[in-house]
Scaffold this active site. Structure first.
Site, mmCIF file in Angstrom:
data_model
loop_
_atom_site.group_PDB
_atom_site.id
_atom_site.type_symbol
_atom_site.label_atom_id
_atom_site.label_comp_id
_atom_site.label_asym_id
_atom_site.label_seq_id
_atom_site.Cartn_x
_atom_site.Cartn_y
_atom_site.Cartn_z
ATOM 1 N N ARG A 68 -1.067 4.203 -5.937
ATOM 2 C CA ARG A 68 -1.073 4.586 -7.343
ATOM 3 C C ARG A 68 -1.878 4.128 -8.178
ATOM 4 O O ARG A 68 -2.273 4.901 -9.080
ATOM 5 C CB ARG A 68 0.396 4.906 -7.702
ATOM 6 C CG ARG A 68 1.537 5.577 -6.988
ATOM 7 C CD ARG A 68 2.896 5.335 -7.632
ATOM 8 N NE ARG A 68 3.513 3.910 -7.363
ATOM 9 C CZ ARG A 68 4.019 3.644 -6.248
ATOM 10 N NH1 ARG A 68 4.174 4.212 -5.387
ATOM 11 N NH2 ARG A 68 4.443 2.446 -6.201
ATOM 12 N N GLU A 105 8.250 -7.224 -5.394
ATOM 13 C CA GLU A 105 9.518 -7.013 -5.839
ATOM 14 C C GLU A 105 10.644 -6.749 -4.642
ATOM 15 O O GLU A 105 11.640 -7.259 -4.843
ATOM 16 C CB GLU A 105 9.585 -5.998 -6.913
ATOM 17 C CG GLU A 105 11.039 -5.811 -7.492
ATOM 18 C CD GLU A 105 11.161 -4.802 -8.590
ATOM 19 O OE1 GLU A 105 10.105 -4.021 -8.787
ATOM 20 O OE2 GLU A 105 11.995 -4.427 -9.011
#
Ligand code: AMP
Length: 185
Positions: A68, A105
């Site tokens: 992205r 994460e």
């Protein structure tokens, strides 16, 4: 978990980012910029506002993080007339590459870049869609610095301040810049 944008600045942009709960695993609130990308004028505004937050005279090259980050970095590269270097997932680059492993994460990952495409002393702006723990951006910064680049700013559409990525970047001498922030993780 709170899913609203925690800032009023750029609330129009934040409103176009969809939240998907428990993706890619339970407990993660995925801030999905694909809904923002569907809206041409909103995406253009996003890029215009990001471009206004940096000084083009202080940037030699833009580094986009797959995948992205490529979308944001490419549009910004066009807006600022700057070249772009791709920081890619492992095994994707056809030429000789160097890489670095990092913690996400949710899991671990690795990014690579072509050898010789970033030159010592070049001032490189790191760009991604979102800053969470900062692991990805820090890996990008380290990879670029290993090549001799100067990295002092990193640009994102979204920051997740509860995950403290911005603090980690500042601790490494990099100023994080984001259009909007979402509470929670
Ligand atoms: P981090 O390395 O923890 O800062 O994570 C940043 C990278 O993972 C970016 O490339 C994001 O696209 C992606 N990411 C991490 N957490 C999220 C989230 N909650 N929503 C959307 N993307 C995320």
């Amino acid at each position: 978990m709170e899913s609203a944008c925690s800032t009023t600045a750029n609330a129009d942009i934040a409103a176009r980012i969809r939240t998907i709960a428990d993706y890619p695993k339970p407990g993660i609130q995925f801030r999905d910029v694909s809904t923002l990308l569907l809206d041409g004028p909103a995406f253009r505004t996003t890029i215009d506002r990001l471009a206004a937050l940096v000084n083009p005279a202080e940037i030699d090259l833009i580094a986009g993080i797959e995948a992205r980050g490529f979308i944001v970095a490419s549009a910004l590269s066009y807006a600022l007339s700057k070249g772009k270097v791709m920081l890619r997932k492992p095994g994707k680059l056809p030429g000789e590459a160097v890489g670095i492993d990092y913690a996400l994460e949710y899991g671990t990952d690795r990014i690579e870049m072509h050898v010789g495409h970033v030159l010592p002393g070049q001032r490189v702006l790191v760009v991604d869609d979102l800053l969470a723990t900062g692991g990805t951006a820090l890996a990008a910064i380290q990879l670029l610095r290993n090549a001799g680049a100067e990295v002092t700013e990193a640009l994102f559409i979204v920051d997740l301040p509860d995950l403290k990525g911005a603090d980690r970047l500042r601790a490494r001498g990099v100023t994080p810049i984001a259009l909007c922030a979402f509470e929670g993780d």
